[in-house]
Write an enzyme that holds these catalytic residues in place. Sequence first.
Site, PDB file in Angstrom:
ATOM      1  N   ARG A  33      16.763  54.579  12.105  1.00 58.34           N
ATOM      2  CA  ARG A  33      17.210  55.288  10.906  1.00 58.34           C
ATOM      3  C   ARG A  33      18.557  54.823  10.378  1.00 58.34           C
ATOM      4  O   ARG A  33      18.771  54.782   9.173  1.00 58.34           O
ATOM      5  CB  ARG A  33      17.226  56.795  11.178  1.00 58.34           C
ATOM      6  N   ASN A  75      16.473  75.304  11.266  1.00 58.76           N
ATOM      7  CA  ASN A  75      16.103  73.908  11.027  1.00 58.76           C
ATOM      8  C   ASN A  75      14.738  73.574  11.612  1.00 58.76           C
ATOM      9  O   ASN A  75      13.962  72.820  11.029  1.00 58.76           O
ATOM     10  CB  ASN A  75      17.146  72.977  11.651  1.00 58.76           C
ATOM     11  N   GLU A  94       5.998  56.682  13.832  1.00 60.98           N
ATOM     12  CA  GLU A  94       7.246  56.834  13.095  1.00 60.98           C
ATOM     13  C   GLU A  94       8.189  55.688  13.440  1.00 60.98           C
ATOM     14  O   GLU A  94       7.938  54.918  14.374  1.00 60.98           O
ATOM     15  CB  GLU A  94       7.898  58.194  13.394  1.00 60.98           C
ATOM     16  N   ARG A 135      19.370  59.248  17.240  1.00 61.34           N
ATOM     17  CA  ARG A 135      18.147  59.889  17.748  1.00 61.34           C
ATOM     18  C   ARG A 135      16.894  59.131  17.331  1.00 61.34           C
ATOM     19  O   ARG A 135      16.720  58.781  16.170  1.00 61.34           O
ATOM     20  CB  ARG A 135      18.055  61.325  17.216  1.00 61.34           C
ATOM     21  N   HIS A 157      19.255  60.774   7.585  1.00 59.14           N
ATOM     22  CA  HIS A 157      17.841  60.455   7.370  1.00 59.14           C
ATOM     23  C   HIS A 157      17.729  59.584   6.122  1.00 59.14           C
ATOM     24  O   HIS A 157      18.316  59.898   5.088  1.00 59.14           O
ATOM     25  CB  HIS A 157      17.025  61.736   7.194  1.00 59.14           C
ATOM     26  N   HIS A 183      21.173  64.510   8.667  1.00 59.89           N
ATOM     27  CA  HIS A 183      19.917  65.043   9.201  1.00 59.89           C
ATOM     28  C   HIS A 183      20.057  65.611  10.601  1.00 59.89           C
ATOM     29  O   HIS A 183      19.509  66.660  10.903  1.00 59.89           O
ATOM     30  CB  HIS A 183      18.878  63.925   9.197  1.00 59.89           C
TER      31      HIS A 183
END
Length: 525
Positions: free
Chosen positions: A274, A40, A112, A366, A228, A331
């Site tokens: 997210r 990954n 982000e 996360r 995600h 994700h």
Amino acid sequence: MTNDDVVIIGSGIAALQLAVQLNNHLNVRILTKGKVRTANSYLAQGGIAAAIGVNDHPSKHIGDTLEAGRFHNNLDTVREIITAAPSLIRNLSQQGDVFDRDSNGELFLGMEGAHSEHRIVHGGGDATGKNVIEHLIGRLPENVTVEEDVFAYELLLNADKTRCIGVKVKQTDGVIQRFYGSHIIIAAGGCGQLFTYTSNAETVCGDGIAMAYLAGAEIVDMEFIQFHPTLLSINGQTKGLISEAVRGDGAILVTEDGTPIMEGIHPMKDLAPRHVVSQRIYEFLKKGKQVYLDIRSIKEFSKRFPTITAICEENGICLADGKIPVAPGSHFLMGGIKTDLAGRSSIRGLYAIGEAACTGLHGANRLASNSLLEGLYQGNQLAKWINGTRTEHQELDFSHSFQPVFSEQADLPDILQIKDSMMEQVGIVRNGANLKKQQAWLAQFNVDDIRLDTCSTADLTKIFMVITASLITKAALQRTESRGGHYRSDFPIEDNQHWLRKSIIHKKDRGLEKNNELIKTALAT
């Protein structure tokens, strides 16, 4: 049969960072299910978060991490890793041309979702994972042996089951091997392939977590799965990741007619955490409405995002139209094998690092680009621990025969059945009725009664998927609230009175499962 000092299961950023940092006199063996470059980590686009900007500070990064994690995080862990981030990035950048720089030669810092500052370092535009992994592979010393295409499937414990001393693997020809070591490390990643739509590599099926569970290690926070928001979506199938950095550079989520979908939903709009963005997109998809990323505001898109451009072009998307069709997919796993900061699990001699581990850094969700950071940190910390520990070689038992064993027919579901049922019943939006239905469906396969030595690697994959899926489903059913990546439509709000900073831990005791509803406080203050 071999006896090494260190055996590492997995080949992502945490595994390679550990191998590179270990003392050269140690015999180190890396076992990987596929190839070193199929982990990954190699696919990671976005970057690594570190508070190194002029106006940034670790305290801001800590605040963003806690907010994204909905305060389920372990505060001590967050402080330790986030504070160490700037030095980890500087050390890595000084070793070679790993990260992108601006016209002044300074590290280029991107933005982000859920970050309050530009703090994401990138490599190769949107090929950060590839750049870092290639750098680490190039630094592997001669004392490190890499074994590719070997399927690790069972941890070996000593006679009284108090210490992990090795691991069994199957080669492609079915031959069983045993690798013994003083330190056995699981760095096999998360479990993204349990779901129909995912950004994860094909090998990431929860093997390491299932092995640790079967050996009796504590598994924690499995209900927290991050979906995600933006995977490339073509005719109902996901084809690859569209990094959050695209929204960080100004792209917005819109409907077919160009209506923005994040207006009025969250103060940070398209850069909201997210879970918020994924749930919003999911609402539209359930109504049969496609959602797009409008990229028209990003200048020189193909230069800034070469990897994403290639993925889109390979799938017939004309970027000149300015719209990329997207859908959410699994994700990242915030939970995993419960460890401390150095990666030590609840079983002596067994460690876990990277996404397979749960240190408490990520909480319930996360923060973008904190995962590669955690891998770098844990690999470094575990190396320090092992380098300062006296090596204890295990006494090998040569009474076993290591010949190939033919598979027995096992009553197991098809992999697509597992993926589709998990996506539908335990996916982005959950409820008690569906979770109970999934729990009953998974329970019928009696995977605990199957002797692993007799199984093919294909059946082993199914067994581990069923075990890991069961852990996720049980935890999701127990947590009667919505928090971070765990959203219950029948319990739609955060219940801070009963659930704030509390974790669900599952443990299998010496081969006999308990209904392990151990709920422990994850954060004292």
